[in-house]
Design a protein around this motif. Structure first.
Motif, PDB file in Angstrom:
ATOM      1  N   LEU A  15       0.830  -1.196   0.000  1.00  0.00           N
ATOM      2  CA  LEU A  15       0.000   0.000   0.000  1.00  0.00           C
ATOM      3  C   LEU A  15       0.868   1.251   0.000  1.00  0.00           C
ATOM      4  O   LEU A  15       0.612   2.190  -0.755  1.00  0.00           O
ATOM      5  CB  LEU A  15      -0.953   0.013   1.197  1.00  0.00           C
ATOM      6  CG  LEU A  15      -2.349  -0.541   0.919  1.00  0.00           C
ATOM      7  CD1 LEU A  15      -2.325  -2.021   0.644  1.00  0.00           C
ATOM      8  CD2 LEU A  15      -3.267  -0.228   2.076  1.00  0.00           C
ATOM      9  N   VAL A  16       1.905   1.247   0.821  1.00  0.00           N
ATOM     10  CA  VAL A  16       2.815   2.394   0.862  1.00  0.00           C
ATOM     11  C   VAL A  16       3.520   2.539  -0.484  1.00  0.00           C
ATOM     12  O   VAL A  16       3.582   3.629  -1.051  1.00  0.00           O
ATOM     13  CB  VAL A  16       3.838   2.244   2.015  1.00  0.00           C
ATOM     14  CG1 VAL A  16       4.891   3.332   1.947  1.00  0.00           C
ATOM     15  CG2 VAL A  16       3.117   2.257   3.360  1.00  0.00           C
ATOM     16  N   GLY A  24      -8.481   7.352   3.978  1.00  0.00           N
ATOM     17  CA  GLY A  24      -9.209   6.942   2.784  1.00  0.00           C
ATOM     18  C   GLY A  24      -8.450   6.031   1.839  1.00  0.00           C
ATOM     19  O   GLY A  24      -8.967   5.660   0.793  1.00  0.00           O
ATOM     20  N   SER A  25      -7.233   5.654   2.216  1.00  0.00           N
ATOM     21  CA  SER A  25      -6.425   4.850   1.301  1.00  0.00           C
ATOM     22  C   SER A  25      -6.998   3.448   1.089  1.00  0.00           C
ATOM     23  O   SER A  25      -6.977   2.937  -0.030  1.00  0.00           O
ATOM     24  CB  SER A  25      -4.978   4.768   1.785  1.00  0.00           C
ATOM     25  OG  SER A  25      -4.912   4.186   3.068  1.00  0.00           O
ATOM     26  N   VAL A  26      -7.533   2.833   2.129  1.00  0.00           N
ATOM     27  CA  VAL A  26      -8.109   1.499   1.988  1.00  0.00           C
ATOM     28  C   VAL A  26      -9.372   1.570   1.131  1.00  0.00           C
ATOM     29  O   VAL A  26      -9.587   0.727   0.261  1.00  0.00           O
ATOM     30  CB  VAL A  26      -8.384   0.851   3.365  1.00  0.00           C
ATOM     31  CG1 VAL A  26      -9.134  -0.465   3.211  1.00  0.00           C
ATOM     32  CG2 VAL A  26      -7.077   0.616   4.120  1.00  0.00           C
ATOM     33  N   ALA A  27     -10.178   2.596   1.353  1.00  0.00           N
ATOM     34  CA  ALA A  27     -11.390   2.759   0.550  1.00  0.00           C
ATOM     35  C   ALA A  27     -11.038   2.979  -0.919  1.00  0.00           C
ATOM     36  O   ALA A  27     -11.694   2.436  -1.819  1.00  0.00           O
ATOM     37  CB  ALA A  27     -12.216   3.923   1.081  1.00  0.00           C
ATOM     38  N   LEU A  36     -14.034  -5.649  -1.362  1.00  0.00           N
ATOM     39  CA  LEU A  36     -14.747  -4.922  -0.323  1.00  0.00           C
ATOM     40  C   LEU A  36     -13.787  -4.320   0.708  1.00  0.00           C
ATOM     41  O   LEU A  36     -12.788  -4.947   1.076  1.00  0.00           O
ATOM     42  CB  LEU A  36     -15.739  -5.838   0.395  1.00  0.00           C
ATOM     43  CG  LEU A  36     -16.890  -6.384  -0.442  1.00  0.00           C
ATOM     44  CD1 LEU A  36     -17.699  -7.395   0.371  1.00  0.00           C
ATOM     45  CD2 LEU A  36     -17.776  -5.257  -0.941  1.00  0.00           C
ATOM     46  N   ASP A  37     -14.119  -3.139   1.173  1.00  0.00           N
ATOM     47  CA  ASP A  37     -13.326  -2.427   2.172  1.00  0.00           C
ATOM     48  C   ASP A  37     -13.070  -3.303   3.407  1.00  0.00           C
ATOM     49  O   ASP A  37     -11.937  -3.414   3.876  1.00  0.00           O
ATOM     50  CB  ASP A  37     -14.073  -1.140   2.554  1.00  0.00           C
ATOM     51  CG  ASP A  37     -13.306  -0.262   3.496  1.00  0.00           C
ATOM     52  OD1 ASP A  37     -13.267  -0.581   4.691  1.00  0.00           O
ATOM     53  OD2 ASP A  37     -12.770   0.752   3.034  1.00  0.00           O
ATOM     54  N   ASN A  38     -14.122  -3.934   3.925  1.00  0.00           N
ATOM     55  CA  ASN A  38     -13.966  -4.779   5.119  1.00  0.00           C
ATOM     56  C   ASN A  38     -13.074  -5.982   4.847  1.00  0.00           C
ATOM     57  O   ASN A  38     -12.336  -6.430   5.730  1.00  0.00           O
ATOM     58  CB  ASN A  38     -15.324  -5.251   5.637  1.00  0.00           C
ATOM     59  CG  ASN A  38     -16.101  -4.132   6.291  1.00  0.00           C
ATOM     60  OD1 ASN A  38     -15.531  -3.126   6.699  1.00  0.00           O
ATOM     61  ND2 ASN A  38     -17.402  -4.306   6.393  1.00  0.00           N
TER      62      ASN A  38
END
Length: 75
Positions: A15-16, A24-27, A36-38
């Motif tokens: 991710l980095v 908001g990076s995960v979204a 899905l976000d979860n």
């Protein structure tokens, strides 16, 4: 990229590497991958491991090598 012990740790590094940092990076990653976000949060907290299809999506979205994401080994 350094070798990390778990897929969750490597995914956090991915991710980095891919610029998915901050609020908001995960979204945003969820929108870009269709995961899905979860579900992403479960991967990042090491509750679950992504299956092959989602590993490919995550590798593509973040720009990290798929082999590294799966095994932690560099090419």
């Amino acid at each position: 990229m350094a070798t990390n012990n778990t897929i969750a740790q490597r995914l956090q590094g991915a991710l980095v590497y891919g610029g998915f940092v901050g609020r908001g990076s995960v979204a945003r990653l969820a929108r870009e991958t269709g995961i899905l976000d979860n579900t992403l949060r479960s991967y990042l907290s090491d509750r679950y491991s992504p299956g092959p299809d989602n590993l490919v999506k995550l590798s593509d979205a973040t720009g990290v090598d798929l082999r590294w994401l799966i095994t932690g080994e560099k090419r």
